[in-house]
Design a protein around this motif. Structure first.
Motif, PDB file in Angstrom:
ATOM      1  N   PHE A   1      19.367  -7.743  39.705  1.00 54.88           N
ATOM      2  CA  PHE A   1      20.371  -6.923  39.020  1.00 54.88           C
ATOM      3  C   PHE A   1      19.927  -6.584  37.594  1.00 54.88           C
ATOM      4  N   THR A   2      19.808  -5.292  37.322  1.00 56.16           N
ATOM      5  CA  THR A   2      19.489  -4.831  35.972  1.00 56.16           C
ATOM      6  C   THR A   2      20.689  -4.109  35.383  1.00 56.16           C
ATOM      7  N   SER A   3      21.132  -4.586  34.243  1.00 63.09           N
ATOM      8  CA  SER A   3      22.218  -3.902  33.536  1.00 63.09           C
ATOM      9  C   SER A   3      21.609  -2.840  32.631  1.00 63.09           C
ATOM     10  N   MET A   4      21.979  -1.585  32.883  1.00 59.24           N
ATOM     11  CA  MET A   4      21.469  -0.497  32.047  1.00 59.24           C
ATOM     12  C   MET A   4      22.036  -0.598  30.624  1.00 59.24           C
ATOM     13  N   ASN A   5      23.185  -1.242  30.492  1.00 56.40           N
ATOM     14  CA  ASN A   5      23.774  -1.415  29.168  1.00 56.40           C
ATOM     15  C   ASN A   5      22.979  -2.404  28.322  1.00 56.40           C
ATOM     16  N   HIS A   6      22.300  -3.312  28.999  1.00 55.95           N
ATOM     17  CA  HIS A   6      21.599  -4.370  28.278  1.00 55.95           C
ATOM     18  C   HIS A   6      20.087  -4.162  28.220  1.00 55.95           C
ATOM     19  N   ASP A   7      19.549  -3.419  29.191  1.00 49.90           N
ATOM     20  CA  ASP A   7      18.100  -3.255  29.304  1.00 49.90           C
ATOM     21  C   ASP A   7      17.526  -2.659  28.012  1.00 49.90           C
ATOM     22  N   GLY A   8      16.511  -3.307  27.476  1.00 49.40           N
ATOM     23  CA  GLY A   8      15.852  -2.797  26.279  1.00 49.40           C
ATOM     24  C   GLY A   8      16.539  -3.165  24.968  1.00 49.40           C
ATOM     25  N   THR A   9      17.720  -3.777  25.045  1.00 52.51           N
ATOM     26  CA  THR A   9      18.455  -4.094  23.809  1.00 52.51           C
ATOM     27  C   THR A   9      17.998  -5.401  23.162  1.00 52.51           C
ATOM     28  N   LYS A  10      17.430  -6.288  23.977  1.00 49.07           N
ATOM     29  CA  LYS A  10      17.068  -7.641  23.523  1.00 49.07           C
ATOM     30  C   LYS A  10      18.270  -8.391  22.948  1.00 49.07           C
ATOM     31  N   ALA A  11      19.455  -8.072  23.481  1.00 46.19           N
ATOM     32  CA  ALA A  11      20.684  -8.690  22.972  1.00 46.19           C
ATOM     33  C   ALA A  11      21.308  -9.641  23.987  1.00 46.19           C
TER      34      ALA A  11
ATOM     35  N   VAL B   1      28.468 -13.193  46.110  1.00 47.46           N
ATOM     36  CA  VAL B   1      27.514 -13.245  47.224  1.00 47.46           C
ATOM     37  C   VAL B   1      26.857 -14.613  47.272  1.00 47.46           C
ATOM     38  N   ASN B   2      26.272 -14.921  48.436  1.00 46.15           N
ATOM     39  CA  ASN B   2      25.677 -16.249  48.601  1.00 46.15           C
ATOM     40  C   ASN B   2      24.150 -16.195  48.689  1.00 46.15           C
ATOM     41  N   ILE B   3      23.562 -15.158  48.078  1.00 49.50           N
ATOM     42  CA  ILE B   3      22.100 -15.074  48.011  1.00 49.50           C
ATOM     43  C   ILE B   3      21.697 -15.148  46.535  1.00 49.50           C
ATOM     44  N   PRO B   4      20.439 -15.529  46.279  1.00 46.63           N
ATOM     45  CA  PRO B   4      20.024 -15.671  44.878  1.00 46.63           C
ATOM     46  C   PRO B   4      20.113 -14.365  44.094  1.00 46.63           C
ATOM     47  N   ILE B   5      20.428 -14.509  42.791  1.00 42.91           N
ATOM     48  CA  ILE B   5      20.535 -13.371  41.885  1.00 42.91           C
ATOM     49  C   ILE B   5      19.479 -13.507  40.780  1.00 42.91           C
ATOM     50  N   ILE B   6      18.690 -12.449  40.612  1.00 46.82           N
ATOM     51  CA  ILE B   6      17.731 -12.406  39.505  1.00 46.82           C
ATOM     52  C   ILE B   6      18.334 -11.540  38.408  1.00 46.82           C
ATOM     53  N   ALA B   7      18.440 -12.112  37.211  1.00 45.47           N
ATOM     54  CA  ALA B   7      18.986 -11.372  36.073  1.00 45.47           C
ATOM     55  C   ALA B   7      17.882 -10.560  35.423  1.00 45.47           C
ATOM     56  N   SER B   8      18.203  -9.327  35.081  1.00 44.18           N
ATOM     57  CA  SER B   8      17.213  -8.485  34.418  1.00 44.18           C
ATOM     58  C   SER B   8      17.878  -7.580  33.390  1.00 44.18           C
ATOM     59  N   GLY B   9      17.203  -7.411  32.267  1.00 48.95           N
ATOM     60  CA  GLY B   9      17.691  -6.503  31.239  1.00 48.95           C
ATOM     61  C   GLY B   9      18.375  -7.220  30.102  1.00 48.95           C
ATOM     62  N   GLY B  10      17.730  -7.257  28.944  1.00 51.55           N
ATOM     63  CA  GLY B  10      18.383  -7.788  27.756  1.00 51.55           C
ATOM     64  C   GLY B  10      17.752  -9.019  27.146  1.00 51.55           C
ATOM     65  N   ALA B  11      16.697  -9.561  27.776  1.00 48.61           N
ATOM     66  CA  ALA B  11      16.092 -10.781  27.244  1.00 48.61           C
ATOM     67  C   ALA B  11      15.504 -10.538  25.860  1.00 48.61           C
ATOM     68  N   GLY B  12      15.911 -11.344  24.891  1.00 51.72           N
ATOM     69  CA  GLY B  12      15.375 -11.184  23.539  1.00 51.72           C
ATOM     70  C   GLY B  12      14.964 -12.499  22.921  1.00 51.72           C
ATOM     71  N   ASN B  13      15.665 -13.564  23.294  1.00 52.20           N
ATOM     72  CA  ASN B  13      15.289 -14.879  22.762  1.00 52.20           C
ATOM     73  C   ASN B  13      15.603 -15.984  23.776  1.00 52.20           C
ATOM     74  N   VAL B  14      15.240 -17.204  23.397  1.00 55.38           N
ATOM     75  CA  VAL B  14      15.381 -18.334  24.321  1.00 55.38           C
ATOM     76  C   VAL B  14      16.849 -18.554  24.713  1.00 55.38           C
ATOM     77  N   GLN B  15      17.731 -18.412  23.727  1.00 55.12           N
ATOM     78  CA  GLN B  15      19.158 -18.634  24.007  1.00 55.12           C
ATOM     79  C   GLN B  15      19.661 -17.703  25.114  1.00 55.12           C
ATOM     80  N   HIS B  16      19.125 -16.502  25.158  1.00 56.11           N
ATOM     81  CA  HIS B  16      19.554 -15.561  26.198  1.00 56.11           C
ATOM     82  C   HIS B  16      19.252 -16.094  27.600  1.00 56.11           C
ATOM     83  N   PHE B  17      18.132 -16.791  27.727  1.00 59.01           N
ATOM     84  CA  PHE B  17      17.780 -17.375  29.026  1.00 59.01           C
ATOM     85  C   PHE B  17      18.707 -18.545  29.337  1.00 59.01           C
TER      86      PHE B  17
END
Lengths: 197, 251
Positions: B170-180, B194-210
């Motif tokens: 899942f990529t959030s267009m609102n967050h992608d590229g913001t590093k927020a 849902v009961n399947i794994p979810i990969i988060a994408s879009g917005g990673a900027g620092n360790v706290q975000h992870f």
């Protein structure tokens, strides 16, 4: 060393072949009964759905051949599950090498289990040099229950058998070919097992 | 215990890495194989290759790249970008890809998900969803987030699971590229739905975000590109921090 990877149409066998190549071994892909019987070591891979994979085995007559093999055989992922008595996936009768049934994870956890989990209670030369709680890469929705033939255990919802051993037959639920250096060590260990052929 | 996955994403064009990558002294930062090996050595749990300029003409080049990566890399990897047929997926898997990611093609023809799951198994079918929150409602977007649809994110997520997807990216267009930070509210809702794994994408900027996406967002994996490529967040350091915060990681 003649290593044959059984090629019966189920799954990503290229990765396994490449993993052995990185260890300096050219594995042969084959579904030829004579060639499989003559190998020093045999890999029984499998990815996909159990009943259709079993059907493919039956079509090539390999369901009768695999249980009679005398050399070390390593079942990987679905390959291991097909070596068990029975799988809930597609209500599939297995090859009956391992005296254990394959069940589905419940919905209390995410299914499939996908990613890196640890193996514990290691009991075989297959795990020589592998530390307890080493990480392995797993992708599966069904699991073999814990049993006397377990040589490794993993916890996900419950503790299940992530590796099995019966005589010359080894089975691993995880993907050693995708499990970094520790996975490569396990493949190396398999190559170094004594051959009785 | 199953660990949370850290997934660097590499953009590929004509078989080469496009975005600048300078986290280590590489002889050839454009070589996906060299990069993939580096990431595997540095502790990445899996990799995603996104073919951003996929066309029928350069399909062979991408297959060739996949083959070379599979030869050299000992962790799992996913290939995405311009995949719309069973035959194409067959070719990618035969070259050694572990999973494929489909996006717009699944929205245009949802039966593709069923066909792939039946033929190759759910475990190799990742459905990537790009969505944007508009007036409080999340809508699926196509073609790299450029074309809006009427499809609601959570309805679509339910449907792809039912059709046999093994995982959702899942990529959030609102967050992608913001590093927020990641879209944790939507991610947590997806994870419960849902009961399947979810990969988060879009917005990673620092360790706290992870840390946040694995706790608040209930994500199973987190994907990022630039923070890894430019060495802003070294993977091993990130994993150590996650571990200190009681998030299970492979270290």
């Amino acid at each position: 060393m003649k290593l044959v990877i059984i090629d019966y149409g189920a799954g990503n066998i290229k990765s396994i072949q490449f993993a052995f190549k990185r260890l300096g071994i050219d594995a042969v892909l084959s579904n030829n009964v004579d060639e499989i019987k003559a190998a020093d070591k045999v890999i029984f891979p499998g990815v996909g759905e159990a009943s259709s994979a079993m059907k493919m085995l039956q079509e090539s007559g390999l369901d009768k051949v695999i249980p009679t093999l005398k050399q070390p055989v390593l079942g990987i992922c679905l390959g291991m599950q097909l070596m068990c008595n029975h799988s809930e996936e597609g209500n599939t009768k297995g090859l009956g090498i391992f005296n254990v049934d394959v069940k589905k994870f419940s919905n209390s956890v995410k299914v499939p289990q996908m990613g890196w989990n640890v193996i514990t209670d290691l009991k075989s030369d297959l795990f020589k040099g592998i530390k307890n709680k080493e990480f392995m890469y797993l992708v599966h929705s069904f699991y073999a229950e814990n049993c006397d033939e377990s040589i490794a255990k993993t916890g996900y919802e419950i503790e299940y058998a992530s590796a099995l051993l019966k005589d010359n037959f080894y089975g691993v639920q995880f993907h050693p070919e995708k499990s970094s250096l520790a996975g490569e060590q396990i493949l190396k260990n398999f190559l170094e097992l004594k051959t009785n052929n | 215990m199953l660990t949370k996955r850290i997934v660097p994403c590499l953009d590929i064009k004509n078989g080469r890495t496009v975005k600048g990558v300078n986290f280590v002294n590489l002889i050839d930062a454009g070589d996906p194989v060299v990069l993939a090996k580096q990431y595997a050595d540095l502790g990445a749990d899996e990799l995603v290759f996104l073919d951003i300029a996929a066309t029928l003409e350069n399909r062979g080049t991408t297959l060739d790249m996949v083959l070379k990566v599979a030869e050299q890399v000992n962790i799992p990897f996913t290939v995405g970008g311009g995949i719309s047929s069973v035959e194409h997926v067959d070719a990618l898997l035969k070259c050694g890809a572990d999973k494929v990611s489909i996006n717009s093609s699944a929205v245009k023809r949802p039966d593709l998900i069923n066909e792939l799951a039946e033929k190759f198994g759910s475990q190799c079918v990742v459905v990537a969803i790009d969505a944007k929150q508009i007036d409080g409602e999340w809508f699926v977007h196509l073609a790299g987030g450029t074309i809006p649809t009427e499809i609601k994110l959570f309805d679509w997520a339910k449907e792809v699971e039912k059709r046999g997807a093994g995982e959702i990216l899942f990529t959030s267009m609102n967050h992608d590229g913001t590093k927020a930070g990641f879209a944790n509210e939507a991610l947590a809702k997806l994870s419960e739905l849902v009961n399947i794994p979810i990969i988060a994408s879009g917005g990673a900027g620092n360790v706290q975000h992870f840390i946040d996406t694995f706790t608040l967002g209930k994500s199973d994996a987190a994907l990022a590109a630039s923070v890894f490529h430019f060495g802003e967040i070294p993977i091993l350091e990130l994993k150590q921090k996650l571990k200190e915060n009681n998030i299970p990681v492979r270290i």
